[in-house]
Design a protein around this motif. Structure first.
Motif, PDB file in Angstrom:
ATOM      1  N   ALA A 304      52.043  25.065  -2.549  1.00 12.52           N
ATOM      2  CA  ALA A 304      52.400  23.643  -2.535  1.00 12.52           C
ATOM      3  C   ALA A 304      53.882  23.411  -2.254  1.00 12.52           C
ATOM      4  CB  ALA A 304      52.024  23.008  -3.871  1.00 12.52           C
ATOM      5  N   SER A 305      54.701  24.435  -2.463  1.00 11.21           N
ATOM      6  CA  SER A 305      56.157  24.249  -2.353  1.00 11.21           C
ATOM      7  C   SER A 305      56.805  25.245  -1.394  1.00 11.21           C
ATOM      8  CB  SER A 305      56.792  24.406  -3.738  1.00 11.21           C
ATOM      9  OG  SER A 305      56.511  25.698  -4.276  1.00 11.21           O
ATOM     10  N   SER A 306      56.029  25.856  -0.499  1.00 15.89           N
ATOM     11  CA  SER A 306      56.534  26.959   0.319  1.00 15.89           C
ATOM     12  C   SER A 306      57.751  26.573   1.156  1.00 15.89           C
ATOM     13  CB  SER A 306      55.419  27.507   1.219  1.00 15.89           C
ATOM     14  OG  SER A 306      54.905  26.480   2.063  1.00 15.89           O
ATOM     15  N   ALA A 307      57.717  25.405   1.793  1.00 14.71           N
ATOM     16  CA  ALA A 307      58.836  25.003   2.652  1.00 14.71           C
ATOM     17  C   ALA A 307      60.116  24.835   1.844  1.00 14.71           C
ATOM     18  CB  ALA A 307      58.493  23.707   3.383  1.00 14.71           C
ATOM     19  N   LEU A 308      60.012  24.193   0.701  1.00 16.95           N
ATOM     20  CA  LEU A 308      61.188  23.975  -0.147  1.00 16.95           C
ATOM     21  C   LEU A 308      61.725  25.293  -0.686  1.00 16.95           C
ATOM     22  CD1 LEU A 308      63.103  22.084  -1.728  1.00 16.95           C
ATOM     23  CD2 LEU A 308      61.353  22.008  -3.531  1.00 16.95           C
ATOM     24  N   VAL A 309      60.841  26.165  -1.160  1.00 15.05           N
ATOM     25  CA  VAL A 309      61.253  27.440  -1.759  1.00 15.05           C
ATOM     26  C   VAL A 309      61.985  28.302  -0.737  1.00 15.05           C
ATOM     27  CG1 VAL A 309      60.399  29.617  -2.692  1.00 15.05           C
ATOM     28  CG2 VAL A 309      59.507  27.456  -3.565  1.00 15.05           C
ATOM     29  N   VAL A 310      61.420  28.446   0.465  1.00 11.33           N
ATOM     30  CA  VAL A 310      62.055  29.281   1.484  1.00 11.33           C
ATOM     31  C   VAL A 310      63.425  28.725   1.861  1.00 11.33           C
ATOM     32  CG1 VAL A 310      61.922  30.011   3.902  1.00 11.33           C
ATOM     33  CG2 VAL A 310      59.925  30.222   2.424  1.00 11.33           C
ATOM     34  N   HIS A 311      63.508  27.405   2.023  1.00 10.35           N
ATOM     35  CA  HIS A 311      64.776  26.789   2.432  1.00 10.35           C
ATOM     36  C   HIS A 311      65.862  26.986   1.380  1.00 10.35           C
ATOM     37  CE1 HIS A 311      67.215  23.987   4.791  1.00 10.35           C
ATOM     38  NE2 HIS A 311      67.637  23.505   3.620  1.00 10.35           N
ATOM     39  N   VAL A 312      65.497  26.809   0.122  1.00 11.54           N
ATOM     40  CA  VAL A 312      66.484  26.912  -0.956  1.00 11.54           C
ATOM     41  C   VAL A 312      66.854  28.368  -1.231  1.00 11.54           C
ATOM     42  CG1 VAL A 312      66.852  26.548  -3.437  1.00 11.54           C
ATOM     43  CG2 VAL A 312      65.841  24.736  -2.040  1.00 11.54           C
ATOM     44  N   VAL A 313      65.862  29.231  -1.284  1.00  9.86           N
ATOM     45  CA  VAL A 313      66.096  30.615  -1.700  1.00  9.86           C
ATOM     46  C   VAL A 313      66.740  31.447  -0.591  1.00  9.86           C
ATOM     47  CG1 VAL A 313      64.983  32.760  -2.432  1.00  9.86           C
ATOM     48  CG2 VAL A 313      64.272  30.581  -3.421  1.00  9.86           C
ATOM     49  N   PHE A 314      66.224  31.350   0.644  1.00  9.00           N
ATOM     50  CA  PHE A 314      66.689  32.225   1.717  1.00  9.00           C
ATOM     51  C   PHE A 314      67.659  31.560   2.691  1.00  9.00           C
ATOM     52  CE2 PHE A 314      62.564  34.092   0.465  1.00  9.00           C
ATOM     53  CZ  PHE A 314      62.999  35.363   0.120  1.00  9.00           C
ATOM     54  N   GLY A 315      67.609  30.246   2.801  1.00 12.81           N
ATOM     55  CA  GLY A 315      68.501  29.551   3.721  1.00 12.81           C
ATOM     56  C   GLY A 315      67.768  29.010   4.933  1.00 12.81           C
ATOM     57  N   ALA A 316      68.430  28.109   5.658  1.00  8.45           N
ATOM     58  CA  ALA A 316      67.800  27.392   6.767  1.00  8.45           C
ATOM     59  C   ALA A 316      67.344  28.316   7.892  1.00  8.45           C
ATOM     60  CB  ALA A 316      68.774  26.346   7.319  1.00  8.45           C
ATOM     61  N   GLU A 317      68.047  29.453   8.113  1.00  4.20           N
ATOM     62  CA  GLU A 317      67.668  30.329   9.221  1.00  4.20           C
ATOM     63  C   GLU A 317      66.324  31.013   8.997  1.00  4.20           C
ATOM     64  OE1 GLU A 317      70.110  33.784   9.915  1.00  4.20           O
ATOM     65  OE2 GLU A 317      70.621  33.960   7.797  1.00  4.20           O
ATOM     66  N   TRP A 318      65.797  30.917   7.767  1.00  4.49           N
ATOM     67  CA  TRP A 318      64.519  31.529   7.443  1.00  4.49           C
ATOM     68  C   TRP A 318      63.390  30.507   7.322  1.00  4.49           C
ATOM     69  CZ3 TRP A 318      64.059  36.643   7.735  1.00  4.49           C
ATOM     70  CH2 TRP A 318      65.223  37.414   7.648  1.00  4.49           C
ATOM     71  N   ASP A 319      63.592  29.253   7.740  1.00  8.12           N
ATOM     72  CA  ASP A 319      62.566  28.215   7.584  1.00  8.12           C
ATOM     73  C   ASP A 319      61.250  28.582   8.267  1.00  8.12           C
ATOM     74  OD1 ASP A 319      64.175  26.650   6.029  1.00  8.12           O
ATOM     75  OD2 ASP A 319      64.691  25.201   7.586  1.00  8.12           O
ATOM     76  N   ALA A 320      61.303  29.394   9.317  1.00  9.72           N
ATOM     77  CA  ALA A 320      60.075  29.797  10.020  1.00  9.72           C
ATOM     78  C   ALA A 320      59.164  30.639   9.143  1.00  9.72           C
ATOM     79  CB  ALA A 320      60.431  30.572  11.286  1.00  9.72           C
TER      80      ALA A 320
END
Length: 482
Positions: A304-320
Protein backbone atom coordinates in the motif's frame (compact mmCIF):
# COMPACT_ATOMS: atom_id res chain seq x y z
CA UNK A 1 6.77 -27.95 27.09
CA UNK A 2 7.99 -28.61 23.55
CA UNK A 3 5.62 -25.94 22.23
CA UNK A 4 6.82 -23.44 24.80
CA UNK A 5 10.48 -24.10 23.92
CA UNK A 6 9.64 -23.60 20.25
CA UNK A 7 7.82 -20.32 20.92
CA UNK A 8 10.67 -19.04 23.08
CA UNK A 9 13.09 -20.16 20.39
CA UNK A 10 11.11 -18.22 17.81
CA UNK A 11 11.11 -15.17 20.10
CA UNK A 12 14.89 -15.21 20.63
CA UNK A 13 15.67 -16.04 17.01
CA UNK A 14 13.19 -13.48 15.71
CA UNK A 15 14.63 -10.76 17.95
CA UNK A 16 18.15 -11.49 16.72
CA UNK A 17 16.89 -11.65 13.16
CA UNK A 18 15.15 -8.27 13.40
CA UNK A 19 18.25 -6.66 14.85
CA UNK A 20 20.61 -8.21 12.28
CA UNK A 21 18.31 -7.49 9.34
CA UNK A 22 17.74 -3.91 10.47
CA UNK A 23 21.52 -3.54 10.34
CA UNK A 24 21.65 -5.25 6.91
CA UNK A 25 18.90 -3.01 5.56
CA UNK A 26 20.74 0.05 6.83
CA UNK A 27 23.88 -1.07 4.99
CA UNK A 28 21.83 -1.64 1.81
CA UNK A 29 20.34 1.85 2.05
CA UNK A 30 23.77 3.43 2.57
CA UNK A 31 25.19 1.44 -0.35
CA UNK A 32 22.26 2.36 -2.62
CA UNK A 33 22.62 6.05 -1.84
CA UNK A 34 26.40 6.04 -2.26
CA UNK A 35 26.83 3.69 -5.25
CA UNK A 36 23.81 4.32 -7.46
CA UNK A 37 22.00 1.83 -9.78
CA UNK A 38 25.01 0.99 -11.98
CA UNK A 39 27.41 -0.04 -9.20
CA UNK A 40 24.59 -1.67 -7.25
CA UNK A 41 24.01 -3.78 -10.34
CA UNK A 42 27.60 -5.04 -10.15
CA UNK A 43 27.18 -5.85 -6.45
CA UNK A 44 23.84 -7.55 -7.11
CA UNK A 45 25.46 -9.73 -9.78
CA UNK A 46 28.31 -10.68 -7.44
CA UNK A 47 25.89 -11.66 -4.67
CA UNK A 48 23.75 -13.57 -7.17
CA UNK A 49 26.80 -15.51 -8.38
CA UNK A 50 27.77 -16.39 -4.80
CA UNK A 51 24.24 -17.60 -4.08
CA UNK A 52 24.18 -19.73 -7.22
CA UNK A 53 27.48 -21.40 -6.31
CA UNK A 54 26.23 -21.80 -2.73
CA UNK A 55 23.45 -24.21 -3.69
CA UNK A 56 25.43 -27.15 -2.29
CA UNK A 57 26.02 -25.49 1.09
CA UNK A 58 26.17 -28.12 3.86
CA UNK A 59 25.39 -30.79 1.21
CA UNK A 60 22.02 -31.15 2.94
CA UNK A 61 23.86 -32.50 5.97
CA UNK A 62 22.92 -29.83 8.48
CA UNK A 63 19.26 -30.84 8.25
CA UNK A 64 20.37 -34.48 8.43
CA UNK A 65 22.17 -33.84 11.73
CA UNK A 66 19.07 -32.11 13.12
CA UNK A 67 16.86 -35.01 12.02
CA UNK A 68 19.34 -37.66 13.26
CA UNK A 69 18.05 -39.82 16.13
CA UNK A 70 21.29 -41.74 16.88
CA UNK A 71 23.69 -38.95 17.95
CA UNK A 72 26.50 -41.09 16.55
CA UNK A 73 29.85 -39.20 16.81
CA UNK A 74 31.04 -40.86 13.59
CA UNK A 75 28.11 -39.26 11.79
CA UNK A 76 29.21 -35.82 12.96
CA UNK A 77 32.88 -36.14 12.05
CA UNK A 78 31.89 -37.52 8.66
CA UNK A 79 29.49 -34.62 8.13
CA UNK A 80 32.20 -32.10 9.03
CA UNK A 81 34.66 -33.62 6.54
CA UNK A 82 32.05 -33.69 3.79
CA UNK A 83 30.89 -30.12 4.40
CA UNK A 84 34.47 -28.79 4.39
CA UNK A 85 35.14 -30.64 1.14
CA UNK A 86 32.06 -29.11 -0.44
CA UNK A 87 33.06 -25.64 0.77
CA UNK A 88 36.47 -25.94 -0.85
CA UNK A 89 34.92 -27.19 -4.10
CA UNK A 90 32.50 -24.24 -4.13
CA UNK A 91 35.38 -21.84 -3.62
CA UNK A 92 37.35 -23.40 -6.49
CA UNK A 93 34.31 -23.31 -8.79
CA UNK A 94 33.71 -19.59 -8.18
CA UNK A 95 37.42 -18.84 -8.76
CA UNK A 96 37.21 -20.61 -12.12
CA UNK A 97 33.99 -18.78 -13.06
CA UNK A 98 35.21 -15.29 -12.05
CA UNK A 99 37.15 -14.44 -15.26
CA UNK A 100 34.12 -15.34 -17.39
CA UNK A 101 31.82 -13.00 -15.41
CA UNK A 102 33.27 -10.02 -17.26
CA UNK A 103 31.30 -11.22 -20.30
CA UNK A 104 28.03 -10.53 -18.43
CA UNK A 105 29.07 -7.38 -16.55
CA UNK A 106 30.89 -4.54 -18.31
CA UNK A 107 33.00 -3.46 -15.33
CA UNK A 108 36.16 -5.62 -14.94
CA UNK A 109 36.08 -5.13 -11.16
CA UNK A 110 33.60 -8.02 -11.02
CA UNK A 111 36.50 -10.50 -11.50
CA UNK A 112 38.54 -9.72 -8.35
CA UNK A 113 35.33 -9.15 -6.36
CA UNK A 114 34.18 -12.70 -7.11
CA UNK A 115 37.61 -14.12 -6.38
CA UNK A 116 37.63 -12.64 -2.89
CA UNK A 117 34.03 -13.66 -2.26
CA UNK A 118 35.05 -17.27 -2.95
CA UNK A 119 36.71 -17.28 0.48
CA UNK A 120 33.24 -17.14 2.06
CA UNK A 121 32.52 -20.80 1.28
CA UNK A 122 35.20 -22.51 3.41
CA UNK A 123 34.67 -19.96 6.22
CA UNK A 124 30.95 -20.77 6.42
CA UNK A 125 31.62 -24.51 6.13
CA UNK A 126 33.76 -24.43 9.28
CA UNK A 127 30.73 -23.68 11.47
CA UNK A 128 28.01 -25.77 9.83
CA UNK A 129 28.10 -28.79 12.19
CA UNK A 130 28.22 -26.59 15.29
CA UNK A 131 25.34 -24.55 13.91
CA UNK A 132 23.25 -27.69 13.35
CA UNK A 133 23.94 -29.09 16.84
CA UNK A 134 23.09 -25.78 18.52
CA UNK A 135 19.86 -25.65 16.53
CA UNK A 136 19.06 -29.29 17.36
CA UNK A 137 19.57 -28.54 21.07
CA UNK A 138 17.29 -25.46 20.92
CA UNK A 139 20.26 -23.25 21.90
CA UNK A 140 18.90 -20.31 19.99
CA UNK A 141 20.40 -17.69 22.28
CA UNK A 142 23.90 -18.74 21.21
CA UNK A 143 22.89 -18.75 17.56
CA UNK A 144 21.27 -15.33 17.99
CA UNK A 145 24.43 -13.90 19.51
CA UNK A 146 26.53 -15.28 16.67
CA UNK A 147 24.16 -13.89 14.06
CA UNK A 148 23.92 -10.41 15.55
CA UNK A 149 27.66 -10.01 16.20
CA UNK A 150 28.50 -11.34 12.75
CA UNK A 151 26.15 -8.89 11.04
CA UNK A 152 27.26 -6.03 13.29
CA UNK A 153 30.88 -6.72 12.36
CA UNK A 154 30.01 -6.78 8.67
CA UNK A 155 28.12 -3.50 8.98
CA UNK A 156 30.82 -1.75 11.01
CA UNK A 157 33.54 -2.72 8.55
CA UNK A 158 31.41 -1.99 5.46
CA UNK A 159 30.18 1.42 6.64
CA UNK A 160 33.67 2.45 7.72
CA UNK A 161 35.05 1.54 4.31
CA UNK A 162 32.14 3.24 2.53
CA UNK A 163 33.00 6.48 4.36
CA UNK A 164 36.63 5.91 3.40
CA UNK A 165 35.57 5.68 -0.26
CA UNK A 166 36.16 1.96 -0.85
CA UNK A 167 32.93 1.59 -2.85
CA UNK A 168 31.91 -1.98 -3.68
CA UNK A 169 34.95 -3.38 -1.83
CA UNK A 170 33.46 -2.17 1.45
CA UNK A 171 30.74 -4.83 1.41
CA UNK A 172 33.12 -7.57 0.18
CA UNK A 173 35.54 -7.05 3.07
CA UNK A 174 32.65 -6.58 5.49
CA UNK A 175 31.09 -9.91 4.48
CA UNK A 176 34.36 -11.79 5.00
CA UNK A 177 34.91 -10.25 8.45
CA UNK A 178 31.30 -10.87 9.50
CA UNK A 179 31.40 -14.53 8.42
CA UNK A 180 34.62 -15.10 10.36
CA UNK A 181 33.16 -13.58 13.54
CA UNK A 182 29.96 -15.63 13.27
CA UNK A 183 31.82 -18.92 12.83
CA UNK A 184 34.14 -18.11 15.73
CA UNK A 185 31.17 -17.58 18.05
CA UNK A 186 29.36 -20.81 17.16
CA UNK A 187 32.61 -22.68 17.78
CA UNK A 188 32.90 -21.08 21.22
CA UNK A 189 29.23 -21.84 21.99
CA UNK A 190 29.38 -25.51 20.92
CA UNK A 191 31.27 -28.21 22.81
CA UNK A 192 31.62 -30.36 19.69
CA UNK A 193 34.98 -30.46 17.92
CA UNK A 194 36.04 -32.38 14.79
CA UNK A 195 37.93 -35.15 16.57
CA UNK A 196 37.24 -38.69 17.71
CA UNK A 197 36.11 -41.43 15.31
CA UNK A 198 37.38 -40.98 11.77
CA UNK A 199 34.93 -40.30 8.93
CA UNK A 200 33.65 -43.43 7.22
CA UNK A 201 32.11 -44.19 3.85
CA UNK A 202 29.29 -46.01 5.61
CA UNK A 203 28.29 -42.86 7.51
CA UNK A 204 28.75 -40.76 4.39
CA UNK A 205 26.23 -42.93 2.56
CA UNK A 206 23.87 -42.75 5.54
CA UNK A 207 24.08 -38.95 5.56
CA UNK A 208 23.64 -38.74 1.81
CA UNK A 209 20.48 -40.89 1.82
CA UNK A 210 18.59 -38.15 3.67
CA UNK A 211 20.69 -35.20 2.56
CA UNK A 212 20.36 -35.83 -1.18
CA UNK A 213 16.75 -34.65 -1.07
CA UNK A 214 17.81 -31.46 0.75
CA UNK A 215 20.53 -30.92 -1.88
CA UNK A 216 17.95 -31.29 -4.64
CA UNK A 217 15.71 -28.80 -2.85
CA UNK A 218 18.62 -26.36 -2.49
CA UNK A 219 19.50 -26.54 -6.17
CA UNK A 220 15.94 -25.96 -7.26
CA UNK A 221 15.45 -23.27 -4.60
CA UNK A 222 18.31 -21.17 -5.98
CA UNK A 223 16.82 -21.30 -9.47
CA UNK A 224 13.30 -20.69 -8.20
CA UNK A 225 14.24 -17.74 -5.96
CA UNK A 226 16.71 -16.12 -8.35
CA UNK A 227 15.45 -16.96 -11.83
CA UNK A 228 14.01 -13.45 -12.10
CA UNK A 229 17.39 -11.84 -11.39
CA UNK A 230 19.23 -14.29 -13.66
CA UNK A 231 16.89 -13.46 -16.55
CA UNK A 232 17.05 -9.70 -15.92
CA UNK A 233 20.86 -9.53 -15.99
CA UNK A 234 20.94 -11.66 -19.16
CA UNK A 235 18.20 -9.82 -21.08
CA UNK A 236 17.83 -6.31 -19.64
CA UNK A 237 21.25 -5.56 -18.13
CA UNK A 238 23.08 -5.14 -14.83
CA UNK A 239 21.77 -1.60 -14.16
CA UNK A 240 18.20 -2.91 -14.32
CA UNK A 241 19.33 -5.72 -12.02
CA UNK A 242 20.55 -3.10 -9.54
CA UNK A 243 17.10 -1.49 -9.41
CA UNK A 244 15.37 -4.85 -9.10
CA UNK A 245 17.83 -5.96 -6.41
CA UNK A 246 17.15 -2.91 -4.23
CA UNK A 247 13.39 -3.54 -4.48
CA UNK A 248 13.87 -7.24 -3.71
CA UNK A 249 16.00 -6.61 -0.62
CA UNK A 250 13.04 -5.35 1.42
CA UNK A 251 10.77 -8.41 0.98
CA UNK A 252 13.78 -10.73 1.32
CA UNK A 253 14.64 -9.22 4.68
CA UNK A 254 11.21 -8.60 6.19
CA UNK A 255 9.18 -11.45 4.65
CA UNK A 256 11.20 -14.38 3.31
CA UNK A 257 13.81 -13.93 6.01
CA UNK A 258 11.19 -14.07 8.76
CA UNK A 259 9.91 -17.34 7.32
CA UNK A 260 13.47 -18.65 7.33
CA UNK A 261 13.80 -17.76 11.02
CA UNK A 262 10.60 -19.62 11.85
CA UNK A 263 11.88 -22.65 9.93
CA UNK A 264 15.04 -22.76 12.08
CA UNK A 265 12.86 -23.35 15.14
CA UNK A 266 9.86 -25.29 13.84
CA UNK A 267 11.83 -27.86 11.83
CA UNK A 268 13.49 -29.40 14.92
CA UNK A 269 10.21 -28.96 16.82
CA UNK A 270 8.24 -30.71 14.06
CA UNK A 271 10.87 -33.47 13.98
CA UNK A 272 10.37 -34.12 17.69
CA UNK A 273 6.59 -34.28 17.20
CA UNK A 274 6.64 -36.40 14.04
CA UNK A 275 5.52 -39.51 15.95
CA UNK A 276 2.32 -37.78 17.18
CA UNK A 277 0.11 -36.76 14.27
CA UNK A 278 -2.36 -34.78 16.37
CA UNK A 279 0.30 -32.66 18.05
CA UNK A 280 2.14 -32.19 14.76
CA UNK A 281 -0.98 -30.81 13.06
CA UNK A 282 -1.65 -28.52 16.03
CA UNK A 283 1.94 -27.23 15.91
CA UNK A 284 1.63 -26.69 12.15
CA UNK A 285 -1.58 -24.68 12.51
CA UNK A 286 0.01 -22.57 15.24
CA UNK A 287 3.03 -21.94 13.02
CA UNK A 288 0.87 -20.84 10.08
CA UNK A 289 -1.16 -18.51 12.30
CA UNK A 290 2.02 -16.99 13.77
CA UNK A 291 3.65 -16.62 10.35
CA UNK A 292 0.65 -14.88 8.84
CA UNK A 293 0.20 -12.68 11.91
CA UNK A 294 3.72 -11.36 11.26
CA UNK A 295 3.88 -11.41 7.47
CA UNK A 296 0.41 -10.26 6.35
CA UNK A 297 0.64 -6.72 7.78
CA UNK A 298 4.20 -6.28 6.52
CA UNK A 299 3.41 -7.47 3.00
CA UNK A 300 0.12 -5.65 2.53
CA UNK A 301 1.33 -2.54 4.35
CA UNK A 302 4.40 -2.25 2.13
CA UNK A 303 2.29 -2.88 -0.97
CA UNK A 304 0.00 0.00 0.00
CA UNK A 305 2.94 2.35 0.57
CA UNK A 306 5.61 1.11 -1.88
CA UNK A 307 6.05 4.38 -3.80
CA UNK A 308 6.39 6.46 -0.64
CA UNK A 309 8.73 3.99 1.09
CA UNK A 310 11.13 3.71 -1.87
CA UNK A 311 11.23 7.49 -2.37
CA UNK A 312 11.91 8.25 1.29
CA UNK A 313 14.27 5.39 2.09
CA UNK A 314 16.38 5.13 -1.09
CA UNK A 315 15.91 8.49 -2.81
CA UNK A 316 14.34 9.79 -6.01
CA UNK A 317 16.81 8.00 -8.33
CA UNK A 318 15.35 4.69 -7.15
CA UNK A 319 11.64 5.51 -7.79
CA UNK A 320 11.56 2.91 -10.60
CA UNK A 321 11.92 0.23 -7.91
CA UNK A 322 8.52 1.07 -6.34
CA UNK A 323 6.21 -0.99 -8.63
CA UNK A 324 8.68 -3.89 -8.45
CA UNK A 325 8.52 -3.71 -4.66
CA UNK A 326 4.70 -3.79 -4.74
CA UNK A 327 4.54 -7.14 -6.55
CA UNK A 328 7.43 -8.70 -4.64
CA UNK A 329 5.99 -7.92 -1.20
CA UNK A 330 2.62 -9.25 -2.30
CA UNK A 331 4.41 -12.44 -3.35
CA UNK A 332 5.33 -12.94 0.30
CA UNK A 333 1.72 -13.70 1.25
CA UNK A 334 1.26 -16.90 -0.84
CA UNK A 335 4.92 -17.80 -0.18
CA UNK A 336 4.22 -17.76 3.57
CA UNK A 337 1.05 -19.82 3.20
CA UNK A 338 2.98 -22.62 1.48
CA UNK A 339 6.28 -22.25 3.37
CA UNK A 340 5.86 -24.54 6.39
CA UNK A 341 4.67 -27.46 4.27
CA UNK A 342 8.35 -28.05 3.45
CA UNK A 343 9.19 -28.31 7.16
CA UNK A 344 6.46 -30.94 7.57
CA UNK A 345 7.86 -33.00 4.68
CA UNK A 346 11.41 -32.85 6.09
CA UNK A 347 10.34 -33.53 9.68
CA UNK A 348 8.33 -36.62 8.73
CA UNK A 349 11.16 -38.15 6.67
CA UNK A 350 9.67 -37.22 3.26
CA UNK A 351 12.01 -34.47 2.01
CA UNK A 352 11.73 -35.74 -1.56
CA UNK A 353 8.28 -34.15 -1.86
CA UNK A 354 9.78 -30.73 -1.20
CA UNK A 355 12.27 -30.77 -4.06
CA UNK A 356 9.78 -32.39 -6.44
CA UNK A 357 7.27 -29.61 -5.75
CA UNK A 358 9.93 -26.95 -6.06
CA UNK A 359 10.98 -28.40 -9.41
CA UNK A 360 7.41 -28.24 -10.70
CA UNK A 361 7.04 -24.66 -9.43
CA UNK A 362 10.29 -23.61 -11.08
CA UNK A 363 9.52 -25.24 -14.43
CA UNK A 364 6.14 -23.52 -14.45
CA UNK A 365 7.53 -20.02 -13.83
CA UNK A 366 10.65 -19.97 -16.06
CA UNK A 367 8.94 -19.74 -19.51
CA UNK A 368 6.67 -16.77 -18.66
CA UNK A 369 9.56 -14.87 -17.04
CA UNK A 370 11.76 -15.40 -20.10
CA UNK A 371 8.98 -14.32 -22.46
CA UNK A 372 8.01 -11.25 -20.45
CA UNK A 373 11.60 -10.09 -19.93
CA UNK A 374 12.57 -10.67 -23.58
CA UNK A 375 9.47 -9.05 -25.11
CA UNK A 376 8.89 -6.13 -22.75
CA UNK A 377 12.25 -5.56 -21.06
CA UNK A 378 10.17 -4.41 -18.08
CA UNK A 379 11.33 -5.46 -14.61
CA UNK A 380 7.91 -4.70 -13.08
CA UNK A 381 6.32 -7.28 -15.38
CA UNK A 382 8.93 -9.81 -14.24
CA UNK A 383 7.98 -9.10 -10.61
CA UNK A 384 4.29 -9.61 -11.49
CA UNK A 385 5.08 -13.03 -12.97
CA UNK A 386 6.86 -13.95 -9.73
CA UNK A 387 3.74 -12.99 -7.77
CA UNK A 388 1.47 -15.26 -9.78
CA UNK A 389 4.11 -17.98 -9.62
CA UNK A 390 3.96 -17.88 -5.80
CA UNK A 391 0.18 -18.29 -5.91
CA UNK A 392 0.59 -21.39 -8.07
CA UNK A 393 3.33 -22.74 -5.78
CA UNK A 394 1.24 -22.30 -2.63
CA UNK A 395 -1.71 -24.05 -4.27
CA UNK A 396 0.16 -27.22 -5.25
CA UNK A 397 2.01 -27.34 -1.91
CA UNK A 398 -1.19 -27.29 0.11
CA UNK A 399 -2.82 -29.90 -2.12
CA UNK A 400 0.22 -32.17 -1.80
CA UNK A 401 0.40 -31.64 1.96
CA UNK A 402 -3.22 -32.70 2.23
CA UNK A 403 -2.65 -35.86 0.20
CA UNK A 404 0.72 -36.91 1.67
CA UNK A 405 0.47 -35.80 5.29
CA UNK A 406 -3.28 -35.69 5.83
CA UNK A 407 -3.31 -32.00 6.76
CA UNK A 408 -6.32 -30.53 4.94
CA UNK A 409 -6.08 -27.31 2.95
CA UNK A 410 -8.72 -25.85 5.25
CA UNK A 411 -6.30 -26.18 8.20
CA UNK A 412 -3.83 -23.84 6.52
CA UNK A 413 -6.38 -21.38 5.16
CA UNK A 414 -8.33 -21.36 8.42
CA UNK A 415 -5.19 -20.37 10.33
CA UNK A 416 -4.47 -17.61 7.79
CA UNK A 417 -7.80 -15.92 7.22
CA UNK A 418 -8.07 -13.72 10.30
CA UNK A 419 -4.58 -12.19 10.15
CA UNK A 420 -5.15 -11.60 6.43
CA UNK A 421 -8.48 -9.88 7.04
CA UNK A 422 -6.95 -7.60 9.67
CA UNK A 423 -4.01 -6.81 7.40
CA UNK A 424 -6.29 -5.96 4.45
CA UNK A 425 -8.21 -3.46 6.58
CA UNK A 426 -4.91 -1.99 7.79
CA UNK A 427 -3.56 -1.70 4.21
CA UNK A 428 -6.70 0.14 3.11
CA UNK A 429 -6.38 2.60 6.00
CA UNK A 430 -2.68 3.17 5.20
CA UNK A 431 -3.33 3.67 1.48
CA UNK A 432 -6.09 6.23 2.07
CA UNK A 433 -4.00 8.04 4.67
CA UNK A 434 -1.09 8.38 2.21
CA UNK A 435 -3.31 9.48 -0.68
CA UNK A 436 -5.11 12.21 1.26
CA UNK A 437 -2.35 13.09 3.74
CA UNK A 438 -4.88 14.93 5.97
CA UNK A 439 -2.17 16.36 8.23
CA UNK A 440 -0.08 17.71 5.34
CA UNK A 441 3.02 15.87 6.54
CA UNK A 442 6.39 15.87 4.78
CA UNK A 443 7.30 12.48 3.20
CA UNK A 444 9.55 11.35 6.08
CA UNK A 445 6.99 12.18 8.76
CA UNK A 446 4.26 10.65 6.60
CA UNK A 447 6.09 7.30 6.71
CA UNK A 448 6.31 7.45 10.51
CA UNK A 449 2.63 8.38 10.86
CA UNK A 450 1.67 5.64 8.40
CA UNK A 451 3.51 3.01 10.45
CA UNK A 452 1.84 4.14 13.67
CA UNK A 453 -1.62 4.18 12.05
CA UNK A 454 -1.08 0.73 10.54
CA UNK A 455 0.04 -0.74 13.88
CA UNK A 456 -3.00 0.66 15.71
CA UNK A 457 -5.50 -0.48 13.06
CA UNK A 458 -3.97 -3.96 12.76
CA UNK A 459 -3.63 -4.61 16.49
CA UNK A 460 -7.12 -3.27 17.14
CA UNK A 461 -8.68 -5.41 14.42
CA UNK A 462 -6.90 -8.55 15.65
CA UNK A 463 -8.10 -7.85 19.20
CA UNK A 464 -11.66 -7.93 17.88
CA UNK A 465 -11.58 -10.83 15.40
CA UNK A 466 -8.76 -13.06 16.71
CA UNK A 467 -8.84 -12.88 20.51
CA UNK A 468 -8.32 -16.61 20.97
CA UNK A 469 -5.06 -16.62 19.03
CA UNK A 470 -3.77 -13.54 20.87
CA UNK A 471 -4.67 -15.13 24.21
CA UNK A 472 -2.88 -18.33 23.26
CA UNK A 473 0.33 -16.49 22.45
CA UNK A 474 0.12 -14.38 25.59
CA UNK A 475 -0.23 -17.43 27.83
CA UNK A 476 2.38 -19.40 25.93
CA UNK A 477 5.01 -16.70 26.31
CA UNK A 478 4.16 -15.43 29.79
CA UNK A 479 2.63 -18.46 31.49
CA UNK A 480 0.75 -21.73 31.09
CA UNK A 481 -2.87 -21.73 30.07
CA UNK A 482 -5.32 -22.68 32.81
Amino acid sequence: MQGRRAVLGVSVTMASYLVSRAINLSVTIILARSLGPSEMGILAFALLAVEIFDFLRDFGLRETLIYDRTEDPRLRTTAFAMIMGVGLMQSAALLIFAPFAHGLVDDPVIVPVLMWMAVLFPINALGSVQDALLQRGFRFSALALAEVLGVATKAAVAISLILYGAGIWSIVIGMLCGAAVRVSIVWLASDWRPHGPSPTWEKARELFRYGRHIIASSIVNVVQMRVDQMVIVATVGDTALGIYYVAARIPEIVILGVNGVITKVVFPAFSNLSHDAEKLVAAYRTTIAASMTLIAPIGLGLAASSALVVHVVFGAEWDAAAPVLLFLVLSGIPATIGWSSGDIFKATGKPQYLWILMTIETIAVIPPILIVAKVSGDITSVAAVMFFGEIFAATIRLLTLSKVSGIPVSATLGASVRPLAAALLMALAVYLFIQFNPLGLAPGLLVVAMILLGAVVYAGTLAVIDRENLAYWYHTVFGERE
